[in-house]
Write a protein that holds these residues in place. Structure first.
Motif, short mmCIF file in Angstrom:
data_model
loop_
_atom_site.label_atom_id
_atom_site.label_comp_id
_atom_site.label_asym_id
_atom_site.label_seq_id
_atom_site.Cartn_x
_atom_site.Cartn_y
_atom_site.Cartn_z
N GLN A 63 0.84 -1.20 0.00
CA GLN A 63 0.00 0.00 0.00
C GLN A 63 0.87 1.25 0.00
OE1 GLN A 63 -3.33 0.08 -0.01
NE2 GLN A 63 -3.91 2.10 0.73
N ASP A 64 0.47 2.23 -0.76
CA ASP A 64 1.18 3.50 -0.85
C ASP A 64 0.89 4.34 0.39
OD1 ASP A 64 2.31 5.92 -1.58
OD2 ASP A 64 1.45 5.92 -3.59
N SER A 67 -1.77 7.05 0.51
CA SER A 67 -3.19 6.77 0.74
C SER A 67 -3.67 7.25 2.10
CB SER A 67 -3.47 5.27 0.58
OG SER A 67 -2.78 4.52 1.57
N TYR A 73 -6.17 10.98 -2.59
CA TYR A 73 -5.74 9.67 -3.08
C TYR A 73 -6.95 8.82 -3.49
CZ TYR A 73 -3.34 5.17 -3.36
OH TYR A 73 -2.84 3.97 -3.81
N GLN A 121 -5.70 -1.33 -4.80
CA GLN A 121 -4.68 -0.37 -4.40
C GLN A 121 -3.76 -0.84 -3.28
OE1 GLN A 121 -5.64 1.30 -1.28
NE2 GLN A 121 -7.59 0.26 -1.24
N ASP A 122 -4.15 -1.84 -2.49
CA ASP A 122 -3.25 -2.32 -1.44
C ASP A 122 -2.26 -3.37 -1.95
OD1 ASP A 122 -5.61 -3.82 -1.76
OD2 ASP A 122 -5.42 -4.74 0.21
N GLY A 125 0.92 -0.35 -4.39
CA GLY A 125 1.43 0.88 -3.81
C GLY A 125 2.87 1.22 -4.14
N HIS A 159 -3.61 5.44 -10.13
CA HIS A 159 -2.51 4.83 -9.38
C HIS A 159 -1.99 3.55 -10.04
CE1 HIS A 159 -3.43 7.78 -6.42
NE2 HIS A 159 -4.56 7.22 -6.05
#
Length: 271
Positions: A63-64, A67, A73, A121-122, A125, A159
């Motif tokens: 994950q980024d 976020s 985000y 998204q997790d 990232g 993303h």
């Protein structure tokens, strides 16, 4: 000769999700997502690091941190509401992919290939830091991320489709280095193009990295599927994992958010 020198796991923070996310209830997803008042304990956001004699491979990228620091985000409106209902993230300054790799002695610049289990998204990232590497992903996953309904289905296009990424879409199994050590397998269900990775090592138990096919391998063994994804696909891929376990005695299944994954990997590393 041991083609796989090492397999490790790092975590880019933690996530709390709904219990109905972990074990599928009888109610539809939109219903439990809108009404659930419970959260699980924080669960890891795992990235698996595979040191192969031909290069360093990542399975997922975590994950980024943006976020939890960038208010833009996630989407706004109704879609943003569902994202906030689905997961709560805790990601500290030290939880970036680069920092976590350095903590166990690796430089992100040395990563040669990345296998993305799926494009939620997790799991993506760290992609912005990996333009130098091959990015392997299911072809159906890329297609799903480009659909009009992508955002509602967990795909954040801004993303995912970053400049400079070297995408390699897969439609079938792939022996990554042609030596049988890392085999990528389609395991659709959580998403249309979800991938798993079978890792065979000399003198150690085989590993199967499954992304979000399950959130707890004890539930997977019981045939209990998660609450997010296509039911028929999840059940079919769960049966596939059972078949692989029969074919590869001692197979250890490692998931992206299973709190027991680090322990299971340590146990699998014992001769």
């Amino acid at each position: 000769m041991n083609i796989i020198q090492n397999v490790a796991v790092v975590s880019t923070g933690t996530v709390a999700i709904r219990p109905e996310h972990v074990a599928r209830p009888s109610t539809p997803m939109l219903w439990w997502l809108a009404t659930s008042r419970r959260w699980t304990a924080p669960r890891p956001i795992n990235v698996y690091v595979i040191e192969h004699e031909k290069g360093l491979v990542l399975f997922d990228t975590g994950q980024d941190r943006a976020s939890v620091t960038d208010p833009d985000y996630f989407p706004g409106g109704l879609n943003g509401h569902f994202y906030r209902r689905l997961a709560r993230f805790t990601i500290g300054p030290e939880d970036t992919l680069t920092t976590q790799l350095a903590r166990i002695g690796y430089d992100i610049a040395d990563v040669t290939a990345v296998v993305v289990s799926h494009l939620h998204q997790d799991h993506i990232g760290g992609l912005s830091e990996l333009t130098h590497a091959r990015i392997l992903v299911g072809r159906a996953e890329l297609d799903a991320a480009r659909r009009r309904s992508a955002e509602l289905n967990g795909y954040l296009e801004k993303h995912i489709f970053l400049p400079g990424l070297r995408w390699e879409p897969l439609a079938d199994e792939l022996d990554l280095f042609g030596d049988g050590a890392i085999t990528l397998l389609p395991t659709p269900g959580h998403t249309p193009g979800s991938l798993s990775a079978l890792i065979r090592r000399a003198g150690r138990r085989p590993l199967l990295l499954v992304g979000d096919l399950t959130y707890d391998v004890t539930l997977l063994e019981q045939g209990i599927i998660p609450g997010v994804g296509d039911r028929a696909g999840l059940l079919a891929s769960t049966r596939h994992v059972a078949e692989l376990a029969a074919q590869h005695p001692g197979l250890v299944v490692l998931a992206a958010h299973d709190p027991g994954a680090q322990r299971l990997l340590a146990e699998a590393d014992r001769p």
